[in-house]
Design an enzyme around this catalytic site. Structure first.
Site, PDB file in Angstrom:
ATOM      1  N   SER A   1     -58.035   8.909  61.260  1.00  0.00           N
ATOM      2  CA  SER A   1     -58.579   8.806  59.903  1.00  0.00           C
ATOM      3  C   SER A   1     -58.790   7.331  59.596  1.00  0.00           C
ATOM      4  O   SER A   1     -58.209   6.462  60.263  1.00  0.00           O
ATOM      5  CB  SER A   1     -57.556   9.392  58.920  1.00  0.00           C
TER       6      SER A   1
ATOM      7  N   TYR B   1     -48.873  10.895  55.584  1.00  0.00           N
ATOM      8  CA  TYR B   1     -50.168  10.969  56.275  1.00  0.00           C
ATOM      9  C   TYR B   1     -50.520   9.628  56.934  1.00  0.00           C
ATOM     10  O   TYR B   1     -50.888   9.573  58.114  1.00  0.00           O
ATOM     11  CB  TYR B   1     -51.234  11.374  55.251  1.00  0.00           C
TER      12      TYR B   1
HETATM   13  P1  NAD Z   1     -58.759  21.616  57.153  1.00  0.00           P
HETATM   14  O1  NAD Z   1     -57.641  21.835  56.190  1.00  0.00           O
HETATM   15  O2  NAD Z   1     -60.126  22.111  56.827  1.00  0.00           O
HETATM   16  O3  NAD Z   1     -58.363  22.168  58.587  1.00  0.00           O
HETATM   17  C1  NAD Z   1     -57.121  21.903  59.163  1.00  0.00           C
HETATM   18  C2  NAD Z   1     -56.767  23.061  60.065  1.00  0.00           C
HETATM   19  O4  NAD Z   1     -55.500  22.756  60.673  1.00  0.00           O
HETATM   20  C3  NAD Z   1     -56.597  24.379  59.301  1.00  0.00           C
HETATM   21  O5  NAD Z   1     -57.322  25.416  59.940  1.00  0.00           O
HETATM   22  C4  NAD Z   1     -55.096  24.618  59.344  1.00  0.00           C
HETATM   23  O6  NAD Z   1     -54.744  26.002  59.361  1.00  0.00           O
HETATM   24  C5  NAD Z   1     -54.705  23.907  60.634  1.00  0.00           C
HETATM   25  N1  NAD Z   1     -53.305  23.559  60.628  1.00  0.00           N
HETATM   26  C6  NAD Z   1     -52.630  22.856  59.684  1.00  0.00           C
HETATM   27  N2  NAD Z   1     -51.343  22.818  59.982  1.00  0.00           N
HETATM   28  C7  NAD Z   1     -51.173  23.505  61.144  1.00  0.00           C
HETATM   29  C8  NAD Z   1     -50.047  23.836  61.933  1.00  0.00           C
HETATM   30  N3  NAD Z   1     -48.802  23.497  61.583  1.00  0.00           N
HETATM   31  N4  NAD Z   1     -50.252  24.530  63.064  1.00  0.00           N
HETATM   32  C9  NAD Z   1     -51.497  24.944  63.410  1.00  0.00           C
HETATM   33  N5  NAD Z   1     -52.589  24.679  62.688  1.00  0.00           N
HETATM   34  C10 NAD Z   1     -52.422  23.969  61.561  1.00  0.00           C
HETATM   35  O7  NAD Z   1     -58.754  20.034  57.383  1.00  0.00           O
HETATM   36  P2  NAD Z   1     -59.849  19.030  57.992  1.00  0.00           P
HETATM   37  O8  NAD Z   1     -60.316  18.197  56.851  1.00  0.00           O
HETATM   38  O9  NAD Z   1     -60.813  19.698  58.865  1.00  0.00           O
HETATM   39  O10 NAD Z   1     -58.887  18.084  58.826  1.00  0.00           O
HETATM   40  C11 NAD Z   1     -58.823  18.099  60.237  1.00  0.00           C
HETATM   41  C12 NAD Z   1     -58.278  16.770  60.723  1.00  0.00           C
HETATM   42  O11 NAD Z   1     -59.158  15.737  60.305  1.00  0.00           O
HETATM   43  C13 NAD Z   1     -56.893  16.422  60.173  1.00  0.00           C
HETATM   44  O12 NAD Z   1     -56.119  15.803  61.172  1.00  0.00           O
HETATM   45  C14 NAD Z   1     -57.211  15.416  59.088  1.00  0.00           C
HETATM   46  O13 NAD Z   1     -56.149  14.531  58.854  1.00  0.00           O
HETATM   47  C15 NAD Z   1     -58.411  14.713  59.698  1.00  0.00           C
HETATM   48  N6  NAD Z   1     -59.228  14.006  58.725  1.00  0.00           N
HETATM   49  C16 NAD Z   1     -59.834  14.695  57.715  1.00  0.00           C
HETATM   50  C17 NAD Z   1     -60.598  13.977  56.816  1.00  0.00           C
HETATM   51  C18 NAD Z   1     -61.298  14.650  55.679  1.00  0.00           C
HETATM   52  O14 NAD Z   1     -61.790  13.933  54.805  1.00  0.00           O
HETATM   53  N7  NAD Z   1     -61.398  15.967  55.636  1.00  0.00           N
HETATM   54  C19 NAD Z   1     -60.733  12.594  56.928  1.00  0.00           C
HETATM   55  C20 NAD Z   1     -60.118  11.938  57.975  1.00  0.00           C
HETATM   56  C21 NAD Z   1     -59.350  12.655  58.872  1.00  0.00           C
END
Ligand code: NAD
Length: 254
Positions: free
Chosen positions: A136, A149
């Protein structure tokens, strides 16, 4: 290029995407499958994992990544590992619940470590592998109220670099992708919470609060992140390793 398929796609490669049931993970599963890989979709949400596995013609695995023993049930014969699963919790440091802090480190640092540890012997044996860690902008910068985080993403950055250094002699690369705010359920929940807290309409929360430091004033789409992940898995990216690639609309440059 050693171990690479005859063309530039990912046919014949086996990928694993954690958190593949939603958001960025789902987009990664789709992009890797479109390039020819067969994808293991790992998520604790079984319905979502099954749905995405169905969409991409892959396999669903319902696993809670906070459970180290459950990780041992996942396949180890993986050529491409995308450590993506994550969660957010927002509170001032002095009020941050210690059990939330621990859970976030387990899912976002320990699980990627256990999966890399589990999958690299297969990659080393084949002389080829790709590890992509969805970090991130918060792997490079801090923000208030996100202590678990920000700590976890900085830890993931270190893990990724060690995997790059150790993997290099074996044809294995490891990189971080560092998105800014991406339009996924994780962010939509934050927008709703902030809109309520600040008494602002959601569009103003996006522009004035989330994207305050970002020169590009729009949310990033999951497919944009997935395209970079797919590119990092291609044979032309063999010399790009140990890096952290910002995909953040210029946030970390500002
Ligand atoms: P999201 O909430 O849409 O998806 C996350 C997925 O991870 C979900 O399907 C959830 O069920 C799964 N998950 C969470 N905890 C879990 C566990 N203990 N075991 C198994 N599965 C688990 O989130 P996203 O925005 O797609 O985020 C995905 C990654 O991208 C994360 O690591 C997040 O930190 C990173 N990220 C997101 C953003 C953003 O703005 N959305 C920005 C930078 C980084």
């Amino acid at each position: 290029m050693e171990g690479a398929p005859a063309h530039n796609g990912l046919a014949g490669r086996i990928a694993m995407v954690t958190g593949g049931g939603s958001g960025i993970g789902r987009a990664c599963a789709q992009a890797l499958a479109a390039a020819g890989a067969k994808v293991h979709v790992v998520d604790r949400d079984g319905e979502a994992a099954e749905r995405v596995a169905g969409e991409v013609g892959g396999w669903a695995h319902v696993v809670d990544l906070a459970d180290a023993a459950a990780i041992e049930t996942l396949p180890a014969e993986v050529d491409i590992l995308v450590n993506n699963a994550g969660l957010q919790y927002v509170a001032p440091l002095h009020e941050f619940p210690p059990d939330r802090f621990t859970l976030i480190q387990q899912v976002m640092v320990t699980a990627p470590f256990l999966l890399i540890r589990r999958c690299v012997p297969h990659m080393y044996a084949r002389g080829w592998g790709r590890i992509v860690n969805i970090s991130s902008a918060h792997g490079l910068r801090a923000s208030a109220y996100k202590v678990a985080y920000v700590t976890a993403k900085h830890g993931l950055e270190g893990l990724s670099k060690v995997a790059a250094v150790e993997g290099a002699p074996h044809g294995v690369t490891s990189n971080c992708v560092n998105p800014g705010y991406v339009r996924t359920p994780l962010v939509e929940n934050q927008i709703a919470a902030q809109a309520q807290a600040h008494g602002l309409p959601p569009e103003e929360v996006v522009e004035k609060i989330l994207l305050d430091r970002s020169p590009v004033k729009r949310l990033i789409e999951p497919a944009e992140v997935a395209e970079l992940v797919r590119w990092l898995c291609g044979p032309h990216a063999a010399s790009l390793t140990g890096a952290s690639v910002p995909l953040d609309g210029g946030w970390t440059a500002n």
